[in-house]
Each structure stands twice: as structure tokens, then as C-alpha cells.
Scaffold this motif. Structure first.
Motif, short mmCIF file in Angstrom:
data_model
loop_
_atom_site.label_atom_id
_atom_site.label_comp_id
_atom_site.label_asym_id
_atom_site.label_seq_id
_atom_site.Cartn_x
_atom_site.Cartn_y
_atom_site.Cartn_z
N ALA A 28 0.83 -1.21 0.00
CA ALA A 28 0.00 0.00 0.00
C ALA A 28 0.87 1.25 0.00
O ALA A 28 0.60 2.20 -0.76
N LEU A 29 1.89 1.28 0.81
CA LEU A 29 2.80 2.44 0.82
C LEU A 29 3.51 2.60 -0.51
O LEU A 29 3.64 3.71 -1.03
N TRP A 30 3.98 1.50 -1.06
CA TRP A 30 4.65 1.54 -2.36
C TRP A 30 3.69 2.05 -3.44
O TRP A 30 4.06 2.87 -4.28
N GLY A 31 2.43 1.58 -3.40
CA GLY A 31 1.44 2.01 -4.38
C GLY A 31 1.09 3.49 -4.25
O GLY A 31 0.92 4.19 -5.25
N VAL A 32 0.99 3.98 -3.02
CA VAL A 32 0.67 5.41 -2.82
C VAL A 32 1.82 6.27 -3.32
O VAL A 32 1.61 7.27 -4.01
N SER A 37 -3.83 4.45 -8.11
CA SER A 37 -5.14 4.93 -7.68
C SER A 37 -5.64 4.11 -6.49
O SER A 37 -5.26 2.96 -6.29
N LEU A 38 -6.50 4.74 -5.70
CA LEU A 38 -7.06 4.05 -4.54
C LEU A 38 -7.95 2.89 -4.95
O LEU A 38 -8.04 1.89 -4.25
N PHE A 39 -8.60 3.02 -6.10
CA PHE A 39 -9.42 1.92 -6.59
C PHE A 39 -8.56 0.70 -6.91
O PHE A 39 -8.92 -0.43 -6.56
N ALA A 40 -7.42 0.93 -7.56
CA ALA A 40 -6.52 -0.18 -7.88
C ALA A 40 -6.00 -0.83 -6.60
O ALA A 40 -5.91 -2.06 -6.51
N LEU A 41 -5.67 -0.02 -5.61
CA LEU A 41 -5.21 -0.58 -4.33
C LEU A 41 -6.32 -1.36 -3.64
O LEU A 41 -6.08 -2.43 -3.08
N ALA A 42 -7.53 -0.83 -3.69
CA ALA A 42 -8.66 -1.49 -3.03
C ALA A 42 -9.00 -2.82 -3.68
O ALA A 42 -9.48 -3.74 -3.03
#
Length: 77
Positions: A28-32, A37-42
Motif C-alpha cells: 500500500a505504501l509503495w502504491g501510494v 489509484s485508490l481503486f486499484a489498491l482497493a
């Protein structure tokens, strides 16, 4: 004997859960920071968490059942 099996399973679940959360938090930290996008993370995080949890649980449960090899021949003492 039954309590020992339950203990091994619970310990394997604990290690897998901790490893899964560490992976999920790192991803999650790497993705942010990468701008994901938050949708992709979710969507990706629960799938990846489940996959990592399952793999870690299988590995740790196998390790608890067979033990860590102590000598060069691969046999546990």
C-alpha cells in the motif's frame, strides 16, 4: 497430541497473518508513493493479501510439522 497440532496450526496462522499484513502495508505504501489509484489498491490488496497469507500459511505449517533441518543431510534431529 491434538493440542500440539492445534498449537502448530495457530502459530503458523499467526506468522502468516503477520507476514501478510507486513506485505499489505508495504504494498500500500509503495502504491501510494508510486501514484497508484485508490481503486486499484482497493481491488489488488485483498487479492494479494489472501495469496500471500495462503502461501505463508502453507510454508509455516509445513515447517512446523517437519521441523528445520539441523544437519547437511536435510534431516531434522
Amino acid at each position: 497430541m491434538r493440542d500440539e497440532k492445534r498449537y502448530r496450526r495457530s502459530l503458523a496462522q499467526l506468522f502468516a497473518l503477520l507476514g501478510g499484513w507486513v506485505f499489505a502495508l508495504g504494498y500500500a505504501l509503495w502504491g501510494v508513493f508510486r501514484g497508484m489509484s485508490l481503486f486499484a489498491l482497493a481491488v489488488r490488496l485483498p487479492i494479494l493479501f489472501g495469496l500471500v497469507y495462503g502461501l505463508l500459511f502453507a510454508y509455516f505449517f509445513w515447517l512446523m510439522r517437519h521441523g528445520i533441518p539441523q544437519n547437511g543431510s536435510g534431516e531434522s534431529s
